[in-house]
Every structure is written in C-alpha cells, then in structure tokens.
Write a protein that holds these residues in place. Structure first.
Motif, mmCIF file in Angstrom:
data_model
loop_
_atom_site.group_PDB
_atom_site.id
_atom_site.type_symbol
_atom_site.label_atom_id
_atom_site.label_comp_id
_atom_site.label_asym_id
_atom_site.label_seq_id
_atom_site.Cartn_x
_atom_site.Cartn_y
_atom_site.Cartn_z
ATOM 1 N N GLU A 142 -8.040 4.585 5.872
ATOM 2 C CA GLU A 142 -8.393 3.175 5.692
ATOM 3 C C GLU A 142 -7.855 2.655 4.350
ATOM 4 O O GLU A 142 -7.300 1.567 4.270
ATOM 5 C CB GLU A 142 -9.915 3.007 5.751
ATOM 6 C CG GLU A 142 -10.387 1.591 5.519
ATOM 7 C CD GLU A 142 -11.909 1.486 5.455
ATOM 8 O OE1 GLU A 142 -12.380 0.535 4.820
ATOM 9 O OE2 GLU A 142 -12.603 2.353 6.021
ATOM 10 N N TYR A 143 -8.018 3.448 3.298
ATOM 11 C CA TYR A 143 -7.497 3.053 1.982
ATOM 12 C C TYR A 143 -5.980 3.149 1.941
ATOM 13 O O TYR A 143 -5.319 2.310 1.337
ATOM 14 C CB TYR A 143 -8.112 3.909 0.874
ATOM 15 C CG TYR A 143 -9.522 3.513 0.541
ATOM 16 C CD1 TYR A 143 -9.795 2.358 -0.174
ATOM 17 C CD2 TYR A 143 -10.593 4.287 0.967
ATOM 18 C CE1 TYR A 143 -11.091 1.983 -0.472
ATOM 19 C CE2 TYR A 143 -11.890 3.925 0.673
ATOM 20 C CZ TYR A 143 -12.137 2.770 -0.045
ATOM 21 O OH TYR A 143 -13.421 2.399 -0.344
ATOM 22 N N TYR A 144 -5.431 4.152 2.590
ATOM 23 C CA TYR A 144 -3.975 4.298 2.627
ATOM 24 C C TYR A 144 -3.334 3.049 3.229
ATOM 25 O O TYR A 144 -2.313 2.561 2.738
ATOM 26 C CB TYR A 144 -3.569 5.542 3.419
ATOM 27 C CG TYR A 144 -2.078 5.760 3.453
ATOM 28 C CD1 TYR A 144 -1.421 6.380 2.394
ATOM 29 C CD2 TYR A 144 -1.310 5.325 4.531
ATOM 30 C CE1 TYR A 144 -0.051 6.571 2.407
ATOM 31 C CE2 TYR A 144 0.061 5.506 4.552
ATOM 32 C CZ TYR A 144 0.682 6.129 3.490
ATOM 33 O OH TYR A 144 2.044 6.305 3.506
ATOM 34 N N ASN A 145 -3.934 2.520 4.273
ATOM 35 C CA ASN A 145 -3.395 1.328 4.939
ATOM 36 C C ASN A 145 -3.511 0.064 4.085
ATOM 37 O O ASN A 145 -2.829 -0.919 4.341
ATOM 38 C CB ASN A 145 -4.081 1.117 6.287
ATOM 39 C CG ASN A 145 -3.681 2.190 7.291
ATOM 40 O OD1 ASN A 145 -2.598 2.768 7.206
ATOM 41 N ND2 ASN A 145 -4.573 2.479 8.221
ATOM 42 N N LYS A 146 -4.359 0.089 3.061
ATOM 43 C CA LYS A 146 -4.497 -1.058 2.161
ATOM 44 C C LYS A 146 -3.420 -1.069 1.082
ATOM 45 O O LYS A 146 -3.251 -2.069 0.390
ATOM 46 C CB LYS A 146 -5.879 -1.054 1.505
ATOM 47 C CG LYS A 146 -7.003 -1.322 2.484
ATOM 48 C CD LYS A 146 -8.351 -1.261 1.787
ATOM 49 C CE LYS A 146 -9.477 -1.513 2.784
ATOM 50 N NZ LYS A 146 -10.792 -1.451 2.132
ATOM 51 N N LEU A 147 -2.705 0.048 0.935
ATOM 52 C CA LEU A 147 -1.634 0.129 -0.064
ATOM 53 C C LEU A 147 -0.389 -0.565 0.452
ATOM 54 O O LEU A 147 -0.152 -0.621 1.667
ATOM 55 C CB LEU A 147 -1.301 1.594 -0.366
ATOM 56 C CG LEU A 147 -2.411 2.431 -0.989
ATOM 57 C CD1 LEU A 147 -1.995 3.894 -1.036
ATOM 58 C CD2 LEU A 147 -2.742 1.922 -2.377
ATOM 59 N N GLU A 148 0.405 -1.075 -0.484
ATOM 60 C CA GLU A 148 1.693 -1.639 -0.084
ATOM 61 C C GLU A 148 2.590 -0.506 0.395
ATOM 62 O O GLU A 148 2.453 0.641 -0.043
ATOM 63 C CB GLU A 148 2.325 -2.368 -1.265
ATOM 64 C CG GLU A 148 1.457 -3.524 -1.721
ATOM 65 C CD GLU A 148 2.222 -4.548 -2.526
ATOM 66 O OE1 GLU A 148 3.462 -4.515 -2.515
ATOM 67 O OE2 GLU A 148 1.555 -5.382 -3.141
ATOM 68 N N LYS A 202 -6.317 -2.307 -7.339
ATOM 69 C CA LYS A 202 -6.613 -3.676 -6.912
ATOM 70 C C LYS A 202 -8.001 -3.653 -6.271
ATOM 71 O O LYS A 202 -8.471 -2.592 -5.848
ATOM 72 C CB LYS A 202 -5.533 -4.221 -5.980
ATOM 73 C CG LYS A 202 -5.216 -3.381 -4.775
ATOM 74 C CD LYS A 202 -4.025 -3.959 -4.002
ATOM 75 C CE LYS A 202 -3.706 -3.107 -2.779
ATOM 76 N NZ LYS A 202 -2.602 -3.670 -2.007
ATOM 77 N N GLU A 226 -9.435 -4.283 -3.481
ATOM 78 C CA GLU A 226 -9.673 -3.697 -2.158
ATOM 79 C C GLU A 226 -9.577 -2.177 -2.150
ATOM 80 O O GLU A 226 -9.912 -1.527 -1.162
ATOM 81 C CB GLU A 226 -8.746 -4.309 -1.099
ATOM 82 C CG GLU A 226 -7.281 -4.248 -1.412
ATOM 83 C CD GLU A 226 -6.768 -5.489 -2.127
ATOM 84 O OE1 GLU A 226 -5.576 -5.769 -1.984
ATOM 85 O OE2 GLU A 226 -7.528 -6.166 -2.836
ATOM 86 N N LEU A 227 -9.137 -1.566 -3.254
ATOM 87 C CA LEU A 227 -9.069 -0.103 -3.342
ATOM 88 C C LEU A 227 -10.315 0.488 -3.997
ATOM 89 O O LEU A 227 -10.357 1.698 -4.260
ATOM 90 C CB LEU A 227 -7.816 0.333 -4.113
ATOM 91 C CG LEU A 227 -6.478 -0.004 -3.462
ATOM 92 C CD1 LEU A 227 -5.322 0.465 -4.331
ATOM 93 C CD2 LEU A 227 -6.376 0.590 -2.065
ATOM 94 N N ILE A 262 -11.610 4.316 -3.587
ATOM 95 C CA ILE A 262 -10.552 5.200 -3.084
ATOM 96 C C ILE A 262 -10.739 6.619 -3.634
ATOM 97 O O ILE A 262 -11.197 6.808 -4.758
ATOM 98 C CB ILE A 262 -9.149 4.642 -3.438
ATOM 99 C CG1 ILE A 262 -8.052 5.389 -2.675
ATOM 100 C CG2 ILE A 262 -8.916 4.690 -4.941
ATOM 101 C CD1 ILE A 262 -6.674 4.754 -2.806
#
Length: 176
Positions: free
Chosen positions: A114-120, A149, A151-152, A155
């Motif tokens: 879920e956190y990986y997908n929030k990364l650019e 950021k 949203e992370l 993490i």
C-alpha cells in the motif's frame, strides 16, 4: 552611534529616491510615496536556516527494520529523503554515492505494498542501480529516492542483509 548615523543616511536616501516608507526604528519612520516598511536588519536574519528552525516542520513517522528484525521508529521532516533521515538517526544505511544515483547501497524494502504504491515511480537511473542491489524484491527502492510526504506517514522500511558497493568490492568497469 555609527549605526544610528548610517540608518539616518539610508533613510534620507530612501526618502529622496521616493522608494517608500522606511523605518529606522519602530518609532521613527520616513514616509515616501508607497507603503513599504523596512525595519532594522536585526529583525531579519540573513539565513533561511533561521526561518526553517523557527517554524515547526511537519513530520511523518517512519519505522526502519534492520537485518536482525529490530525496529527503530523515527520522525522524518516532510521533504527529507530516507537516506538523510537514516543518517541523522544513526541507522546503518550506507549511501556511498551520497544520493547521486550512482550506487545501490541505500537499498530499502518497502514492507507494505500500500505504501509502495504511494511512491512515485522510480526513474530509469534508479531502476538501473536497483538491478545491482543485493536482495532485490518487488518493493525495493533506493532510500535516497524515497522522499517523506504526508501520505507516507507510518511507512515501514526493511534494510537488506547486505549491500553491494562495487567501488569497495573491487569492481572494475569495462571500457565501452
């Protein structure tokens, strides 16, 4: 005395040039055509570091999990890379190239998809370096490219059991 005289000369210059209102002190102002205010320089630091330190920066919580499974929870300011945050908190994340995308020694593994997908998405140079990383996984990233950021917040990053530093390990690049 000298500073006071210089301030008066500066105020006179501004008045005669018509730049605006200039306050030598908070009580004594020289008026011009506009409403610009300028107070003595002691109220304005020359460094932006002063402004940053006086403002309360927003931070996120990051958990680093080392190769032995021990967790270290730290607070990371928004905009800081995980490599910098690790170094500031004595976490063993090498970063041999100092964040210039020339190695893979700051390899981290994002523990939650879920956190990986929030990364650019990683740039090509990061992917090239990740190809050289020890223990590469589907959620591997370089710590120098993971920027804090909001949203992370929360993490969790695992540190691989080893790193590959070709410059130290005796790697000799082949000529093109």
């Amino acid at each position: 005395m000298v500073l006071s005289r210089l301030s008066q000369l500066g105020a006179r210059f501004l008045k005669e040039s018509g730049i605006g209102q200039f306050c030598v002190t908070r009580r004594r102002c020289v008026k011009g055509p506009s409403s610009h205010y300028l107070y003595p320089m002691k109220n304005f630091p020359f460094s932006t570091a002063h402004e940053e330190s006086s403002e309360k920066k927003e931070k996120i919580t990051v958990t680093f999990v080392d190769k032995d499974g021990e967790e270290k929870v730290i607070q990371v300011p928004i905009g800081m890379s995980m490599l910098e945050a690790a170094h500031e908190n004595d976490i063993e994340l090498e970063g041999a190239c100092e964040g210039s995308l020339a190695c893979s020694t700051c390899h981290v593994i994002v523990m939650d998809m879920e956190y990986y997908n929030k990364l650019e998405d990683p740039v090509d140079e990061e992917n090239d370096m990740l190809d050289l990383a020890f223990g590469l996984t589907e959620t591997s990233r370089l710590g120098c490219q993971v920027i804090a950021k909001p949203e992370l917040d929360g993490i969790r990053l695992a540190l691989p059991a080893a790193t590959r530093n070709f410059a130290v390990d005796g790697f000799v690049p082949k000529p093109h």
